[in-house]
Design a protein around this motif. Structure first.
Motif, PDB file in Angstrom:
ATOM      1  N   ALA A 170       7.505  -0.571   1.752  1.00  0.00           N
ATOM      2  CA  ALA A 170       7.954   0.518   0.884  1.00  0.00           C
ATOM      3  C   ALA A 170       6.807   1.369   0.378  1.00  0.00           C
ATOM      4  N   LYS A 171       5.590   0.842   0.440  1.00  0.00           N
ATOM      5  CA  LYS A 171       4.430   1.575  -0.063  1.00  0.00           C
ATOM      6  C   LYS A 171       3.348   1.615   1.001  1.00  0.00           C
ATOM      7  N   LEU A 172       2.563   2.698   0.944  1.00  0.00           N
ATOM      8  CA  LEU A 172       1.437   2.907   1.853  1.00  0.00           C
ATOM      9  C   LEU A 172       0.188   3.137   1.020  1.00  0.00           C
ATOM     10  N   PHE A 173      -0.886   2.446   1.357  1.00  0.00           N
ATOM     11  CA  PHE A 173      -2.153   2.569   0.652  1.00  0.00           C
ATOM     12  C   PHE A 173      -3.186   3.157   1.604  1.00  0.00           C
ATOM     13  N   VAL A 174      -3.829   4.226   1.171  1.00  0.00           N
ATOM     14  CA  VAL A 174      -4.787   4.954   2.006  1.00  0.00           C
ATOM     15  C   VAL A 174      -6.113   5.024   1.267  1.00  0.00           C
ATOM     16  N   ALA A 175      -7.146   4.411   1.823  1.00  0.00           N
ATOM     17  CA  ALA A 175      -8.484   4.440   1.240  1.00  0.00           C
ATOM     18  C   ALA A 175      -9.290   5.555   1.899  1.00  0.00           C
TER      19      ALA A 175
ATOM     20  N   GLN B 114     -14.073   9.136   0.024  1.00  0.00           N
ATOM     21  CA  GLN B 114     -14.576   9.590  -1.265  1.00  0.00           C
ATOM     22  C   GLN B 114     -14.500   8.498  -2.324  1.00  0.00           C
ATOM     23  N   GLY B 115     -14.071   7.302  -1.950  1.00  0.00           N
ATOM     24  CA  GLY B 115     -13.981   6.204  -2.892  1.00  0.00           C
ATOM     25  C   GLY B 115     -12.648   6.091  -3.591  1.00  0.00           C
ATOM     26  N   SER B 116     -11.730   7.005  -3.356  1.00  0.00           N
ATOM     27  CA  SER B 116     -10.415   6.964  -3.992  1.00  0.00           C
ATOM     28  C   SER B 116      -9.420   6.245  -3.092  1.00  0.00           C
ATOM     29  N   LEU B 117      -8.333   5.753  -3.715  1.00  0.00           N
ATOM     30  CA  LEU B 117      -7.295   5.071  -2.971  1.00  0.00           C
ATOM     31  C   LEU B 117      -5.944   5.624  -3.399  1.00  0.00           C
ATOM     32  N   HIS B 118      -5.190   6.134  -2.429  1.00  0.00           N
ATOM     33  CA  HIS B 118      -3.922   6.804  -2.691  1.00  0.00           C
ATOM     34  C   HIS B 118      -2.764   5.841  -2.436  1.00  0.00           C
ATOM     35  N   VAL B 119      -1.789   5.871  -3.330  1.00  0.00           N
ATOM     36  CA  VAL B 119      -0.593   5.045  -3.212  1.00  0.00           C
ATOM     37  C   VAL B 119       0.586   5.964  -2.928  1.00  0.00           C
ATOM     38  N   MET B 120       1.281   5.710  -1.814  1.00  0.00           N
ATOM     39  CA  MET B 120       2.400   6.540  -1.387  1.00  0.00           C
ATOM     40  C   MET B 120       3.677   5.710  -1.348  1.00  0.00           C
ATOM     41  N   GLN B 121       4.787   6.304  -1.797  1.00  0.00           N
ATOM     42  CA  GLN B 121       6.107   5.700  -1.684  1.00  0.00           C
ATOM     43  C   GLN B 121       6.758   6.217  -0.408  1.00  0.00           C
ATOM     44  N   LEU B 122       7.149   5.305   0.477  1.00  0.00           N
ATOM     45  CA  LEU B 122       7.755   5.695   1.742  1.00  0.00           C
ATOM     46  C   LEU B 122       9.264   5.802   1.585  1.00  0.00           C
ATOM     47  N   LEU B 123       9.809   6.928   2.002  1.00  0.00           N
ATOM     48  CA  LEU B 123      11.244   7.178   1.977  1.00  0.00           C
ATOM     49  C   LEU B 123      11.745   7.283   3.412  1.00  0.00           C
TER      50      LEU B 123
ATOM     51  N   PHE C 243      -6.037   6.115  -7.326  1.00  0.00           N
ATOM     52  CA  PHE C 243      -7.079   5.408  -8.063  1.00  0.00           C
ATOM     53  C   PHE C 243      -8.419   6.061  -7.730  1.00  0.00           C
ATOM     54  N   GLN C 244      -9.093   6.557  -8.763  1.00  0.00           N
ATOM     55  CA  GLN C 244     -10.370   7.221  -8.572  1.00  0.00           C
ATOM     56  C   GLN C 244     -11.506   6.219  -8.757  1.00  0.00           C
ATOM     57  N   PRO C 245     -12.661   6.472  -8.119  1.00  0.00           N
ATOM     58  CA  PRO C 245     -13.816   5.585  -8.324  1.00  0.00           C
ATOM     59  C   PRO C 245     -14.314   5.684  -9.755  1.00  0.00           C
TER      60      PRO C 245
ATOM     61  N   SER D 148      -1.440  -8.236  -2.514  1.00  0.00           N
ATOM     62  CA  SER D 148      -0.580  -9.329  -2.950  1.00  0.00           C
ATOM     63  C   SER D 148       0.688  -8.717  -3.524  1.00  0.00           C
ATOM     64  N   PRO D 149       1.701  -9.516  -3.869  1.00  0.00           N
ATOM     65  CA  PRO D 149       2.923  -8.928  -4.427  1.00  0.00           C
ATOM     66  C   PRO D 149       2.691  -8.131  -5.700  1.00  0.00           C
ATOM     67  N   ALA D 150       1.642  -8.442  -6.457  1.00  0.00           N
ATOM     68  CA  ALA D 150       1.436  -7.749  -7.725  1.00  0.00           C
ATOM     69  C   ALA D 150       0.169  -6.935  -7.764  1.00  0.00           C
ATOM     70  N   ILE D 151      -0.815  -7.265  -6.926  1.00  0.00           N
ATOM     71  CA  ILE D 151      -2.143  -6.686  -7.080  1.00  0.00           C
ATOM     72  C   ILE D 151      -2.691  -6.329  -5.714  1.00  0.00           C
ATOM     73  N   PHE D 152      -3.424  -5.251  -5.615  1.00  0.00           N
ATOM     74  CA  PHE D 152      -4.162  -5.010  -4.381  1.00  0.00           C
ATOM     75  C   PHE D 152      -5.647  -4.989  -4.702  1.00  0.00           C
ATOM     76  N   TRP D 153      -6.429  -5.325  -3.681  1.00  0.00           N
ATOM     77  CA  TRP D 153      -7.888  -5.411  -3.824  1.00  0.00           C
ATOM     78  C   TRP D 153      -8.553  -4.492  -2.827  1.00  0.00           C
ATOM     79  N   LEU D 154      -9.666  -3.960  -3.227  1.00  0.00           N
ATOM     80  CA  LEU D 154     -10.464  -3.183  -2.297  1.00  0.00           C
ATOM     81  C   LEU D 154     -11.920  -3.529  -2.471  1.00  0.00           C
ATOM     82  N   GLN D 155     -12.669  -3.399  -1.434  1.00  0.00           N
ATOM     83  CA  GLN D 155     -14.061  -3.819  -1.404  1.00  0.00           C
ATOM     84  C   GLN D 155     -14.846  -2.838  -0.560  1.00  0.00           C
TER      85      GLN D 155
END
Length: 695
Positions: free
Chosen positions: A450-455, A458-467, A477-479, A497-504
């Motif tokens: 249901a969601k797409l995460f794009v890193a 520029q250090g930002s991470l975009h969260v998209m809702q898929l329809l 999320f900005q750096p 994870s079901p509640a949290i995402f991590w980036l490195q």
């Protein structure tokens, strides 16, 4: 762990591009590698030769030269006539400057790092000044009659040697005029009318110029008199590359026959102060042309048409036996090229300019452990998705439900919707992507698709809702602001994870290493930061039952961090206190993927290119160190320690190799994607045929 059905996949027809140039940076101990498709890779030699960065290729960029200048600045030049500087923080091209001399065949930086010299197709040698923001043309040297194929500065910066066709030219830097023109001998080439191409030159402090050419010779010239001093015939084919050590006591050359020769400066006699160059060691680690070589303080580095990057250690330079003392071949990228849809049992393969979607085969047969079961239904090639334009694909991903495919190039991001109608499949591209989604370094779908995460770079991470056939932007999320600690942002790994995402990771000043940040999706804020570590993360994953983060680093250390408790787990602290076994630490391939069994929370599954390992956290830890090596024949059964063995002995399987991807499809099914090296060699151009005695 129990028994698994394993899908052994060998139809990923991936062939790495050949290596064209290498450039070693002694200040940062990093190696830049350019491939024939224009891709540039950065390896951190201090981090177990991990590929920490890469710049995607481009059809119009045929890189012919690569060099470091002004400390940490990386430049390349090629047949399109442009000089390119790379932004090592944003991971993109900073700018491109046309040299106006036609295709560029050679490039080198001055000993001070403040000037750049390029050799062009029209015979011109052009000098550029390196400014803080760009490069600026300074002047031309005397034009020659043929293309300039190799260049080298004298360590004092006063003279330059340029290799061309049939001759070597020595220039005075201050005036730009020619001092000497030395004609190369053709006597070993058979036909006297054939031209002798000077593929490489090196200028030493004592004024000696060393050249390698298409006649198979290594020649030593006196630049003061313009005369030939010594000649070594080492090959019946071209000698294509040369690199010298910083102390000028040894150099290495590569030939078109796949042989690498090591030359050393040794005393004439045991008590003599007079020294001479002697060919000491030949190495045959390549099957095809060795197009590029480099000389680090402790190793000889070579690469060529056979796609292997070979690091051959100099044992006399290594004081402590560790993984730096092992010969290693790096063939495959240290990043994921395959993604999986577990629900539909689909595999998405990423190539340079297209994607392939395959459905796994199936069987109804049964058998005992180790048996190969016949397929009742073969694997299906469902989709061949070709990109538009000359840019290589950076990353790609398929959703767990198999209904979405996302991929990105350096300038465009693509999102496609898949529809299935029995055995038929249709694809519809989502149009009108937002401007901020012009490029991505990593892509990830949520478990429910249901969601797409794009890193982004520029250090930002975009969260998209898929329809249904479209999407909605939820958050970015900005750096961290302030920038005083952060030198650059680059999400090398991404997991959910079901509640949290991590980036490195984020790179930090002061040797603090690589920090990892986690953000809470429902609260849309920073949750915690994992303590920094000095080596980069090669793989990470979050356990679905415990929300514990498992991290693998390039030095082969494995950590487990509790996200709810914001601290390392007791198991991780015990492991770090006891220490890992040396056999595990001396492995030279990084962990590229971590996963978990849904019904066995104490098991961690991980793999690199040559092994699949299961760590059972419930087993005892030895006081002498954690035993993490057991080479097992594959029987499909769990290994049971003998009574004399106490401690943790993970199951290590070495049947699948080279292993590009391995993951659980369900509780009792694994999928393993292999790419045999023999299949790659079979698709390369034929090597030079050597006559063998008795044939």
């Amino acid at each position: 762990m129990g028994e698994f059905k394993v899908h052994r996949v060998r139809f990923f027809n991936y062939v790495p591009s050949g290596i064209r140039c290498v450039a070693y940076n002694n200040q940062s101990n990093r190696l830049a590698v350019s491939r024939t498709d224009g891709t540039v890779e950065i390896y951190n030699l201090s981090a177990n030769y991990f590929q920490e960065k890469f710049f995607p290729g481009h059809e119009s960029r045929a890189t012919e030269a690569l060099c470091w200048a002004a400390g940490q600045r990386l430049f390349s030049a090629g047949l399109n006539g442009e000089i390119i500087e790379y932004d090592l923080q944003a991971l993109n091209i900073k700018y491109a400057v046309d040299a106006f001399g036609g295709p560029i065949w050679s490039m080198t930086a001055s000993p001070s790092g403040s000037q750049l010299l390029v050799g062009c197709e029209d015979g011109s040698v052009k000098l550029f000044q390196i400014t803080p923001d760009k490069i600026q043309f300074e002047r031309n040297f005397d034009r020659q009659k043929s293309r300039i194929l190799s260049l080298s500065w004298h360590p004092s910066g006063t003279h330059i040697a340029a290799g061309s066709i049939d001759y070597i030219t020595v220039f005075d830097v201050k005036s730009g005029s020619t001092i000497h023109k030395m004609t190369v001998d053709r006597q070993y080439m058979g036909a006297s009318k054939r031209k002798c191409i000077v593929w490489g030159v090196v200028f030493l402090s004592d004024g000696t110029v060393i050249s390698v050419d298409s006649a198979g010779k290594v020649q030593f010239w006196d630049s003061a008199t313009g005369t030939l001093v010594k000649n070594h015939l080492i090959s019946n084919a071209d000698v294509l590359s040369i690199a010298v050590a910083d102390h000028e006591d040894s150099f290495v050359v590569g030939t078109a026959e796949g042989t690498v020769f090591h030359f050393q400066l040794v005393p004439v006699t045991s008590n003599s102060s007079e020294k001479q160059w002697v060919r000491t060691k030949p190495f045959q680690h390549h099957t095809h042309d060795v197009r590029a070589v480099a000389h680090s303080p402790t190793a000889l580095i070579s690469g060529g048409t056979d796609t292997h990057l070979v690091i051959r250690p100099l044992m006399e330079k290594i004081e402590v036996k560790n993984y730096d003392a092992a010969l290693r071949k790096i063939t495959f990228p240290h990043r994921r090229l395959i993604s999986c849809s577990k629900r539909r049992q689909l595999l998405l393969f990423q190539f340079a300019h297209h994607l392939e979607l395959w459905r796994l085969g199936s069987t109804v047969a049964t058998g005992k452990n180790g048996d190969t079961l016949p397929l009742s239904k073969n694997a299906d090639h469902l989709l061949h998705l070709k990109t538009k334009g000359p840019e290589n694909i950076i990353c790609s991903c398929i959703s767990p439900c198999g209904s979405w495919i996302a991929y990105s190039t350096a300038s465009r991001f693509f999102l496609c919707r898949l529809n299935y109608d029995q055995d038929n499949i249709s694809l519809k591209r989502v149009s009108k992507m937002p401007a901020f989604l012009h490029s991505a370094l990593h892509i990830l779908f949520s478990e429910d698709s249901a969601k797409l995460f794009v890193a982004s770079n520029q250090g930002s991470l975009h969260v998209m809702q898929l329809l249904e056939g479209s999407f909605k932007h939820l958050h970015t999320f900005q750096p961290p602001s302030g920038g005083n600690l952060v030198t650059g942002h680059r999400e090398s790994c991404l997991c959910l994870s079901p509640a949290i995402f991590w980036l490195q990771p984020s790179l930090l000043f002061g040797g603090s290493g690589l920090g990892i940040r986690t953000r809470h999706l429902s609260l849309l804020k920073l949750h915690c930061t994992v303590p920094a570590y000095n080596f980069p993360v090669t793989a990470l994953a979050i356990a679905p039952n415990t929300n514990n983060l498992v991290l693998a680093h390039s030095d082969q250390q494995v950590f487990e961090y509790s996200i709810p408790d914001k601290q390392y787990t007791e198991w991780s602290r015990t492991i770090q206190k006891q220490g890992f076994h040396q056999v595990w630490l001396q492995r030279d391939t990084p962990i590229t993927h971590i996963s978990f069994h849904p019904k066995r929370p104490m098991h961690i599954l991980l793999h690199d290119a040559y092994m699949f390992c299961i760590i059972d956290k419930s087993l005892i830890v030895l006081s002498q160190g954690l035993v993490l090596s057991r080479s097992l024949p594959y029987t499909g059964q769990t290994y049971f320690p003998r009574k004399s063995e106490t401690g943790h002995v993970p199951r290590i399987y070495k049947l699948f190799k080279p292993l590009l991807f391995l993951d659980l499809l369900d509780e009792k099914t694994l999928v393993a994607v292999e790419r045999p090296l023999d299949d790659i060699i079979a698709q390369l151009p034929p090597p030079i045929k050597k006559k063998k005695f008795g044939t």
